[in-house]
Design a protein around this motif. Structure first.
Motif, PDB file in Angstrom:
ATOM      1  N   CYS A  99     -29.193  29.808 -79.820  1.00  9.55           N
ATOM      2  CA  CYS A  99     -27.912  29.420 -80.418  1.00  9.55           C
ATOM      3  C   CYS A  99     -26.763  29.718 -79.457  1.00  9.55           C
ATOM      4  O   CYS A  99     -25.942  30.609 -79.692  1.00  9.55           O
ATOM      5  N   HIS A 157     -23.713  30.640 -84.325  1.00 12.68           N
ATOM      6  CA  HIS A 157     -24.335  30.147 -85.561  1.00 12.68           C
ATOM      7  C   HIS A 157     -23.401  29.221 -86.334  1.00 12.68           C
ATOM      8  O   HIS A 157     -22.190  29.393 -86.315  1.00 12.68           O
ATOM      9  N   ASN A 183     -29.271  24.009 -80.145  1.00 14.20           N
ATOM     10  CA  ASN A 183     -28.580  25.087 -80.865  1.00 14.20           C
ATOM     11  C   ASN A 183     -29.341  25.555 -82.111  1.00 14.20           C
ATOM     12  O   ASN A 183     -28.742  26.015 -83.076  1.00 14.20           O
ATOM     13  N   GLY A 184     -30.670  25.411 -82.093  1.00 12.92           N
ATOM     14  CA  GLY A 184     -31.485  25.894 -83.206  1.00 12.92           C
ATOM     15  C   GLY A 184     -32.335  24.796 -83.827  1.00 12.92           C
ATOM     16  O   GLY A 184     -33.340  25.086 -84.483  1.00 12.92           O
ATOM     17  N   THR A 215     -24.660  19.468 -79.121  1.00 10.20           N
ATOM     18  CA  THR A 215     -24.718  20.745 -78.409  1.00 10.20           C
ATOM     19  C   THR A 215     -24.340  20.571 -76.944  1.00 10.20           C
ATOM     20  O   THR A 215     -23.488  21.295 -76.412  1.00 10.20           O
TER      21      THR A 215
END
Ligand SMILES: *Cc1c(COP(=O)(O)O)cnc(C)c1O
Length: 389
Positions: A43, A47, A249-250, A288
């Motif tokens: 990340c 978050h 990013n996740g 991202t």
């Protein structure tokens, strides 16, 4: 909340995280933590980043998945973006780091077979980490990762990390070598940084031998070490580079990027993935990558990383237990002279998430969006714990 329905692959886990915002996460009891690990370098934007959340929401309401039987506009846009950023020409999208590395290993084998080499062999290094599938765990230089999963995959030869002469010697004795596959900085192996000319020397050797230079940048890319890709700090272009962790990013996504002759090896039917590069993963990754680029976050990682290295080096100068403080951008390792896994629990008790790699190296991988006060907070929380350890 404890379920008995999970395989015990991760052992007992102490914390239950239920919410995140920026550089902070909260557990199920409402306790707040400063996150200096970012889901293991995933990340990078912190978050619940609004741009990524919006991209996921829009794509989820439009088309989540359609398979690679069809053109996927978000996948093509992401490929064009990454190609422009990397100087690499053709890429394959996967769902994870290990799967990106599988594609790289298959490219190396095609490269060998194209030259009539029947047992194409890839040089990998000690302490390397490349993933948990059978080929990538074989490439990994850690006995613990191999144990119990033999027979391992053929076609790998191992050299010490940061040792050009050892790689030359393997090449002199083995006509089957087709590629060298390394992390530019070893992550799981303990934040191991090679000599400044290591990558350039590998590039020259691979050029001379006709081997592919393949870089595992799953942890070091996406701005983490101070440039979008780490190799850009060494003025070289690899033949193959793999990325994953910070890319979405996740949201799970990885990629195997190729250039030059390596880019022409995969042909229809050679490789594929049902989910790989699907619309929602690519939309999240595009948001991202654009945010990392537009907000100059690689530059930010470089500057904040230098500042943190300096701050930790100064604050820990008199601590006998600290052997070395090292890092590149926001990939930082503090090596202790003894195993220090308990620091993870001690830090969590104080409201700080960190990690220990290779038994005795405190590893910090904070979001690239870490603020100056958050960096100060990290130093203020961690230094007393290490001093008291
Ligand atoms: C995390 C990591 C991998 C494996 O990625 P997964 O997504 O867990 O499969 C491979 N190589 C490096 C350098 C990594 O840091």
């Amino acid at each position: 909340m404890t379920s008995n329905a999970l395989m015990n692959t991760y052992g007992q886990r102490a914390l239950t995280l239920v919410k995140g915002e920026g550089a902070y996460v909260w557990d199920d009891k409402g306790k707040k933590y400063l996150d200096a690990l970012a889901g293991i370098a995933v990340c990078g934007l912190g978050h619940a980043h609004p741009a990524v959340a919006a991209a996921i929401e829009t794509q989820a309401k439009t088309l989540v998945h359609c398979s690679n039987l069809y053109n996927i506009p978000a996948q093509e846009a992401l490929a064009d973006k990454l190609s422009a950023l990397s100087g690499m020409s053709n890429m394959f999208f996967s769902n994870s780091g290990a799967e990106a590395n599988e594609a790289a290993i298959k490219v190396a084998r095609l490269h060998g077979h194209a030259q009539g080499i029947e047992l194409p062999t890839i040089i990998v290094t000690e302490q390397a980490f490349h993933g948990r599938t059978l080929a990538t765990l074989t490439a990994t230089g850690n006995r613990k990762v191999h144990a119990g999963f033999e027979p391992l995959v053929r076609g790998f030869s191992r050299a010490p990390f940061n040792d050009i002469a050892a790689i030359e010697a393997i090449g002199d004795n083995n006509p089957n070598i087709v590629a060298v596959f390394v992390e530019p900085i070893q992550g799981e192996g303990g934040v191991n940084i090679p000599a400044p000319d290591y990558l350039q020397q590998l590039r020259a050797l691979c050029d001379a031998k006709g081997w592919l230079l393949m870089l595992d940048e799953i942890q070091t890319a996406n701005g983490r070490t101070g440039s979008y890709f780490h190799y850009q700090q060494h003025n070289i272009l690899p033949d193959v580079v793999t990325i994953a962790k910070g890319l979405g990013n996740g949201v799970p996504i990885g990629a195997c990027l190729t250039h030059g002759p390596a880019a022409q090896l995969m042909q229809p039917g050679n490789h594929g993935s049902t989910f790989g590069g699907n619309p929602i993963a690519c939309a999240a990754a595009l948001a991202t990558v654009e945010t990392i680029e537009n907000e100059n976050l690689a530059q930010r990682a470089s500057e904040l990383g230098s500042h943190l290295l300096q701050a930790f080096s100064t604050a820990l100068a008199d601590c006998d237990k600290v052997k070395q403080v090292r890092g590149c951008g926001l990939m930082i390792g503090i090596e202790l002279s003894e195993p220090c896994g308990e620091l993870v629990t001690q830090a969590a008790d104080k409201g700080l998430l960190i990690n220990v790699a290779s038994g005795n190296v405190v590893r910090l991988l904070p979001p690239l969006t870490f603020s100056d006060p958050q960096a100060e907070q990290l130093v203020d929380m961690l230094v007393p714990l290490i001093n008291a350890f």
